[in-house]
Design an enzyme around this catalytic site. Structure first.
Site, short mmCIF file in Angstrom:
data_model
loop_
_atom_site.label_atom_id
_atom_site.label_comp_id
_atom_site.label_asym_id
_atom_site.label_seq_id
_atom_site.Cartn_x
_atom_site.Cartn_y
_atom_site.Cartn_z
N LYS A 131 87.84 94.01 4.05
CA LYS A 131 89.28 94.59 4.19
C LYS A 131 89.32 94.99 5.78
O LYS A 131 89.66 94.11 6.72
CB LYS A 131 89.40 95.51 3.24
CG LYS A 131 89.78 94.91 1.81
CD LYS A 131 90.40 95.92 0.87
CE LYS A 131 91.22 95.01 -0.58
NZ LYS A 131 90.03 94.99 -1.36
N PHE A 167 86.27 97.43 -9.38
CA PHE A 167 86.71 96.18 -9.12
C PHE A 167 86.05 95.62 -7.83
O PHE A 167 85.66 96.35 -7.08
CB PHE A 167 88.17 96.40 -8.48
CG PHE A 167 88.77 94.83 -8.10
CD1 PHE A 167 89.33 94.10 -8.74
CD2 PHE A 167 88.65 94.61 -6.69
CE1 PHE A 167 89.68 92.80 -8.26
CE2 PHE A 167 89.26 93.42 -6.24
CZ PHE A 167 89.78 92.58 -7.20
N ASP A 206 79.95 99.17 -2.71
CA ASP A 206 80.83 98.53 -2.54
C ASP A 206 81.82 99.37 -1.89
O ASP A 206 82.75 100.10 -2.35
CB ASP A 206 81.59 97.98 -3.96
CG ASP A 206 82.86 96.91 -3.55
OD1 ASP A 206 83.43 96.95 -2.53
OD2 ASP A 206 83.31 96.30 -4.28
#
Ligand SMILES: *Cc1c(COP(=O)(O)O)cnc(C)c1O
Length: 393
Positions: free
Chosen positions: A243, A129, A214
């Site tokens: 995040k 993702f 990532d």
């Protein structure tokens, strides 16, 4: 629920009014232990006093001025991130998808500048993702996320997560980079093995590719190291963060080392909001806490204890829970019953968690949790599993 909102989210019918540390308080006054942390975002819990103080102070001084001018907070945050990592430079944006998009543009520009513009393809992994923009859904390759959005952005080749032979077989003269999450989050808390990450590094070096990690979800202390790839002793060339970096304030970053750090030449990329003074003040405040002596040791200790207790619960409730996955405070419970049922029951009993693919429930507590809150969560999970086992046939 509000009908003027677009219907893209399937929201649970609950609204929160305030938060404090690891707790959220609903409009009806009910208290919830927040082990979802807004999907690994509120890494220091809600309303951390240092973040609140710095944000308020900055709010009184300067919010935004644009990247037409120098922004000292950016220079400082970039320097601190570089100092603490493999990287030599950072570019700031506002989200994880933007940090990935920046890295994807960077890898193309890098090879273009090296006289090899035909190298533009990026190898990604199944279960990945990387965000919800057109390029990042193409990178993620999830049929669910791609459905209805044809044509798919070109330039991605997907291989099975963890399969080094398939990665090597997918490399062609058009390959620019390999993009991978050291621990897949949305995919169901799937850690890459150290061997896989080392193999990717070797393949990238052998073929002149950029290795792009990532760490939007697994970075910034979540695993008990500042960056998850440190566990494998493998450094990437490019890395995306977001995040936890802003602790709840929207901020993302793309980091790079060596020649890649200089690939995005003046005018080649930009963002109006990216790295504005408010975001940078908060990002620096997050680092003040995460880089403080003993903080990551705390994450490792609490994470190990939580994992052990969860393994005990999995053994005790085999009709509800399967294995425990993950590292540090990035943990997943593989479920036997539907994960949505477990998330719902935990919430009804006062614990917030996040579903993931592969029928997993994610437990992503704020990194400041202590043993008492771990025990509180374990008791709620225990009780919830007992209730669910009764109804499971
Ligand atoms: C959340 C996430 C993204 C996307 O971040 P957004 O801020 O939602 O755009 C990308 N990669 C990973 C690994 C993520 O967990």
């Amino acid at each position: 629920m509000t009908s003027a909102l677009m219907p893209n989210y399937q929201r649970l019918d609950i609204a929160f009014e305030h938060g404090e540390g690891p707790y959220l308080y609903a409009a009806d006054g009910r208290r919830y232990l927040d082990f979802g942390a807004g999907v690994a975002v509120t890494a220091l819990g809600h309303c951390h006093p240092h973040l609140v103080e710095v944000l308020k102070e900055q709010a009184d001084r300067l919010w935004h001025c644009s990247n037409l001018y120098r922004i000292p907070g950016q220079e400082r945050l970039a320097e601190r991130l570089a100092e603490a990592s493999f990287a030599d430079a950072a570019l700031f944006c506002n989200s994880g998808a933007e940090a990935i998009e920046c890295g994807l543009k960077l890898v193309r520009k890098y090879h273009d500048a090296a006289g090899d513009p035909g190298r533009y393809r990026v190898i990604t992994c199944t279960g990945a993702f990387h965000g919800r923009t057109l390029a990042t859904i193409a990178a993620g390759g999830s049929p669910k996320h791609l459905a209805g959005f044809d044509p798919v952005v070109d330039g991605f080749d997907q291989v099975p997560f963890g399969n080094l032979n398939k990665v090597r077989a997918a490399i062609t003269g058009e390959t620019a980079a390999i993009l991978v999450e050291p621990i897949q989050g949305e995919g169901g808390i799937n850690p890459a093995t150290a061997e896989f990450l080392r193999g990717l590094r070797a393949a990238a070096d052998e073929y002149g590719l950029l290795l792009f990690f990532d760490e939007v979800q697994c970075g910034l202390g979540r695993t008990g190291r500042l960056f998850a790839h440190e566990w494998a002793g493998v450094a990437p060339d490019v890395m995306a963060l977001a995040k936890g970096l802003g602790g709840g304030f929207p901020v993302g970053a793309c980091l790079a080392a060596g020649k890649a750090a200089g690939a995005l030449t003046p005018g080649s990329h930009g963002s109006t909001f990216g790295g504005n003074p408010l975001a940078m003040a908060v990002g620096n405040a997050v680092l003040d806490v995460v880089l403080a002596d003993g903080f990551l040791e705390h994450v490792r200790a609490v994470g190990a204890s939580f994992r052990e207790k969860l393994a005990g619960l999995a053994g005790k409730h085999p009709r509800v829970l399967g294995e425990v996955r993950g590292v540090g405070l990035m943990l997943g419970l593989k479920c036997v019953v539907a994960n949505a049922t477990v998330v719902r029951r935990l919430m009804d009993n006062g614990l917030l968690s996040v579903p993931a693919a592969d029928n997993v429930v994610r437990l992503l507590p704020p990194l400041i949790v202590g043993e008492d809150e771990i025990d509180e969560a374990v008791a709620i999970i225990d009780q919830s599993c007992a209730e669910l086992a009764e109804t499971a046939t």
